[in-house]
Write a protein that holds these residues in place. Sequence first.
Motif, PDB file in Angstrom:
ATOM      1  N   ILE A 150      12.150  77.680  54.240  1.00 44.81           N
ATOM      2  CA  ILE A 150      12.868  78.952  54.427  1.00 44.81           C
ATOM      3  C   ILE A 150      13.567  79.359  53.141  1.00 44.81           C
ATOM      4  O   ILE A 150      13.481  80.513  52.697  1.00 44.81           O
ATOM      5  N   MET A 151      14.256  78.412  52.514  1.00 39.98           N
ATOM      6  CA  MET A 151      14.980  78.720  51.277  1.00 39.98           C
ATOM      7  C   MET A 151      14.008  79.025  50.144  1.00 39.98           C
ATOM      8  O   MET A 151      14.248  79.936  49.337  1.00 39.98           O
ATOM      9  N   GLY A 152      12.907  78.279  50.078  1.00 38.44           N
ATOM     10  CA  GLY A 152      11.920  78.512  49.019  1.00 38.44           C
ATOM     11  C   GLY A 152      11.258  79.871  49.143  1.00 38.44           C
ATOM     12  O   GLY A 152      11.074  80.577  48.138  1.00 38.44           O
ATOM     13  N   ASN A 153      10.909  80.261  50.360  1.00 40.70           N
ATOM     14  CA  ASN A 153      10.282  81.573  50.567  1.00 40.70           C
ATOM     15  C   ASN A 153      11.251  82.706  50.222  1.00 40.70           C
ATOM     16  O   ASN A 153      10.852  83.728  49.655  1.00 40.70           O
ATOM     17  N   ALA A 154      12.529  82.508  50.579  1.00 35.39           N
ATOM     18  CA  ALA A 154      13.529  83.528  50.258  1.00 35.39           C
ATOM     19  C   ALA A 154      13.695  83.660  48.746  1.00 35.39           C
ATOM     20  O   ALA A 154      13.857  84.762  48.212  1.00 35.39           O
ATOM     21  N   LYS A 155      13.630  82.531  48.039  1.00 34.61           N
ATOM     22  CA  LYS A 155      13.765  82.563  46.578  1.00 34.61           C
ATOM     23  C   LYS A 155      12.584  83.296  45.950  1.00 34.61           C
ATOM     24  O   LYS A 155      12.757  84.044  44.974  1.00 34.61           O
ATOM     25  N   ASP A 156      11.390  83.096  46.501  1.00 40.09           N
ATOM     26  CA  ASP A 156      10.207  83.771  45.963  1.00 40.09           C
ATOM     27  C   ASP A 156      10.309  85.288  46.084  1.00 40.09           C
ATOM     28  O   ASP A 156       9.674  86.019  45.314  1.00 40.09           O
ATOM     29  N   GLU A 157      11.078  85.756  47.037  1.00 39.52           N
ATOM     30  CA  GLU A 157      11.231  87.196  47.259  1.00 39.52           C
ATOM     31  C   GLU A 157      12.241  87.833  46.314  1.00 39.52           C
ATOM     32  O   GLU A 157      12.326  89.061  46.234  1.00 39.52           O
ATOM     33  N   GLU A 158      12.998  87.017  45.610  1.00 36.62           N
ATOM     34  CA  GLU A 158      14.042  87.576  44.749  1.00 36.62           C
ATOM     35  C   GLU A 158      13.436  88.157  43.470  1.00 36.62           C
ATOM     36  O   GLU A 158      12.375  87.710  43.018  1.00 36.62           O
ATOM     37  N   VAL A 177      20.396  81.582  39.563  1.00 32.46           N
ATOM     38  CA  VAL A 177      19.104  80.914  39.416  1.00 32.46           C
ATOM     39  C   VAL A 177      18.979  79.771  40.409  1.00 32.46           C
ATOM     40  O   VAL A 177      17.932  79.576  41.027  1.00 32.46           O
ATOM     41  N   TYR A 178      20.054  79.008  40.566  1.00 35.84           N
ATOM     42  CA  TYR A 178      20.001  77.819  41.416  1.00 35.84           C
ATOM     43  C   TYR A 178      20.587  78.065  42.803  1.00 35.84           C
ATOM     44  O   TYR A 178      21.105  77.145  43.436  1.00 35.84           O
ATOM     45  N   SER A 179      20.495  79.288  43.258  1.00 41.97           N
ATOM     46  CA  SER A 179      20.932  79.637  44.603  1.00 41.97           C
ATOM     47  C   SER A 179      20.017  80.726  45.137  1.00 41.97           C
ATOM     48  O   SER A 179      19.189  81.269  44.405  1.00 41.97           O
ATOM     49  N   VAL A 180      20.179  81.050  46.414  1.00 39.96           N
ATOM     50  CA  VAL A 180      19.299  82.042  47.033  1.00 39.96           C
ATOM     51  C   VAL A 180      20.085  82.865  48.038  1.00 39.96           C
ATOM     52  O   VAL A 180      21.008  82.363  48.695  1.00 39.96           O
ATOM     53  N   HIS A 181      19.738  84.138  48.133  1.00 41.65           N
ATOM     54  CA  HIS A 181      20.323  84.999  49.162  1.00 41.65           C
ATOM     55  C   HIS A 181      19.481  84.897  50.420  1.00 41.65           C
ATOM     56  O   HIS A 181      18.272  85.160  50.405  1.00 41.65           O
ATOM     57  N   LEU A 182      20.098  84.504  51.518  1.00 42.41           N
ATOM     58  CA  LEU A 182      19.416  84.380  52.803  1.00 42.41           C
ATOM     59  C   LEU A 182      19.798  85.553  53.692  1.00 42.41           C
ATOM     60  O   LEU A 182      20.981  85.885  53.799  1.00 42.41           O
ATOM     61  N   ASN A 183      18.800  86.178  54.329  1.00 42.30           N
ATOM     62  CA  ASN A 183      19.117  87.258  55.256  1.00 42.30           C
ATOM     63  C   ASN A 183      19.609  86.663  56.579  1.00 42.30           C
ATOM     64  O   ASN A 183      19.591  85.444  56.790  1.00 42.30           O
ATOM     65  N   ALA A 184      20.034  87.520  57.479  1.00 41.04           N
ATOM     66  CA  ALA A 184      20.621  87.058  58.738  1.00 41.04           C
ATOM     67  C   ALA A 184      19.644  86.223  59.558  1.00 41.04           C
ATOM     68  O   ALA A 184      20.026  85.218  60.182  1.00 41.04           O
ATOM     69  N   GLU A 185      18.375  86.611  59.550  1.00 37.38           N
ATOM     70  CA  GLU A 185      17.373  85.874  60.315  1.00 37.38           C
ATOM     71  C   GLU A 185      17.172  84.472  59.743  1.00 37.38           C
ATOM     72  O   GLU A 185      17.082  83.485  60.489  1.00 37.38           O
ATOM     73  N   ASP A 186      17.090  84.375  58.402  1.00 41.17           N
ATOM     74  CA  ASP A 186      16.928  83.072  57.767  1.00 41.17           C
ATOM     75  C   ASP A 186      18.124  82.170  58.058  1.00 41.17           C
ATOM     76  O   ASP A 186      17.966  80.975  58.339  1.00 41.17           O
ATOM     77  N   LYS A 187      19.317  82.729  57.992  1.00 41.71           N
ATOM     78  CA  LYS A 187      20.515  81.940  58.265  1.00 41.71           C
ATOM     79  C   LYS A 187      20.506  81.421  59.694  1.00 41.71           C
ATOM     80  O   LYS A 187      20.849  80.259  59.956  1.00 41.71           O
ATOM     81  N   SER A 188      20.117  82.274  60.638  1.00 46.17           N
ATOM     82  CA  SER A 188      20.069  81.858  62.035  1.00 46.17           C
ATOM     83  C   SER A 188      19.061  80.734  62.244  1.00 46.17           C
ATOM     84  O   SER A 188      19.326  79.754  62.963  1.00 46.17           O
ATOM     85  N   ARG A 189      17.898  80.847  61.602  1.00 39.14           N
ATOM     86  CA  ARG A 189      16.868  79.807  61.728  1.00 39.14           C
ATOM     87  C   ARG A 189      17.361  78.479  61.159  1.00 39.14           C
ATOM     88  O   ARG A 189      17.133  77.414  61.758  1.00 39.14           O
ATOM     89  N   ILE A 190      18.036  78.532  60.021  1.00 38.56           N
ATOM     90  CA  ILE A 190      18.551  77.297  59.416  1.00 38.56           C
ATOM     91  C   ILE A 190      19.631  76.685  60.297  1.00 38.56           C
ATOM     92  O   ILE A 190      19.669  75.454  60.498  1.00 38.56           O
ATOM     93  N   HIS A 191      20.505  77.496  60.849  1.00 40.09           N
ATOM     94  CA  HIS A 191      21.543  76.972  61.739  1.00 40.09           C
ATOM     95  C   HIS A 191      20.918  76.274  62.945  1.00 40.09           C
ATOM     96  O   HIS A 191      21.413  75.229  63.399  1.00 40.09           O
ATOM     97  N   ASN A 192      19.852  76.843  63.484  1.00 42.11           N
ATOM     98  CA  ASN A 192      19.172  76.214  64.625  1.00 42.11           C
ATOM     99  C   ASN A 192      18.558  74.870  64.229  1.00 42.11           C
ATOM    100  O   ASN A 192      18.618  73.896  65.000  1.00 42.11           O
ATOM    101  N   LEU A 193      17.989  74.816  63.035  1.00 46.08           N
ATOM    102  CA  LEU A 193      17.403  73.559  62.559  1.00 46.08           C
ATOM    103  C   LEU A 193      18.488  72.504  62.331  1.00 46.08           C
ATOM    104  O   LEU A 193      18.287  71.314  62.648  1.00 46.08           O
ATOM    105  N   ILE A 194      19.612  72.920  61.790  1.00 45.46           N
ATOM    106  CA  ILE A 194      20.724  71.984  61.589  1.00 45.46           C
ATOM    107  C   ILE A 194      21.221  71.464  62.931  1.00 45.46           C
ATOM    108  O   ILE A 194      21.568  70.282  63.074  1.00 45.46           O
ATOM    109  N   ARG A 195      21.263  72.342  63.920  1.00 47.72           N
ATOM    110  CA  ARG A 195      21.692  71.937  65.258  1.00 47.72           C
ATOM    111  C   ARG A 195      20.743  70.866  65.815  1.00 47.72           C
ATOM    112  O   ARG A 195      21.193  69.890  66.432  1.00 47.72           O
TER     113      ARG A 195
END
Length: 239
Positions: free
Chosen positions: A191-199, A102-120
């Motif tokens: 990104i995380m919120g949109n991924a959660k909505d898809e679950e 409930v308090y976590s989300v599955h991120l696909n490869a594209e979402d993970k890449s986008r988040i890594h770029n934002l963290i960078r």
Amino acid sequence: MNDFPEFDNLPDDPEVAFVRLYERHNEEYQQRIRGEQDTRAEAVEFMNTMLGVAQGLEIPGFENWAIPEDWDEIYAVFTNFDRALKRYVMEVKVRKSRVTKVYSVHLNAEDKSRIHNLIREIRDILTSADLQDRKRNSLFNKLSAFEADVDRVRTRFDNATLMAIDIIGVVDKGTNTLKPINELLRRIQAIMGNAKDEEPEQNQLPAPTEPKKLPPPPKQITGPDQNPFSRDLDDDIPF
């Protein structure tokens, strides 16, 4: 300073901490009884340890159990205790795994890449900002921990929130050069919120449940001193 460093890394959740200690002590118990014919002494030691763990973590239900004084009763009592203990541990694991979903989300490869770029980008801004090295390194450590979490099968929202709170606190006290970080954090959240909505719906918040208790002992057993230990009949226990 903790006087007992072996418990430093216990989870804050008492039920999860109990399961972790059960797994540790059960493994030690299994090793001690390997090849032994009479395992009563080891059974008593393991049962006594787990009762102490439960009392220390204030887990309800264990107060109904006691170690028999009659040596001949140990096998029967321990067998029932061990079964109830395994059932309780399994219930905790299943229930906690549902909450984690409930308090976590599955991120696909594209979402993970986008988040890594934002963290960078966040890291680049912090690198050029006028910050104390101690504070900058602390924020870098939190970003690295969150990055590692992003690469897991499921990314926890609480870890993302803790990371964002620390960074926002620095941004609010800093110069305008730090302000773009707010937008980068907002995009990570989106990104995380949109991924959660898809679950699927079953990964959304379940109805609250009462904390589970260890099933009570199934019968009355009287020790050699004729002082009965509490053994209330529980028809729901399948053993």
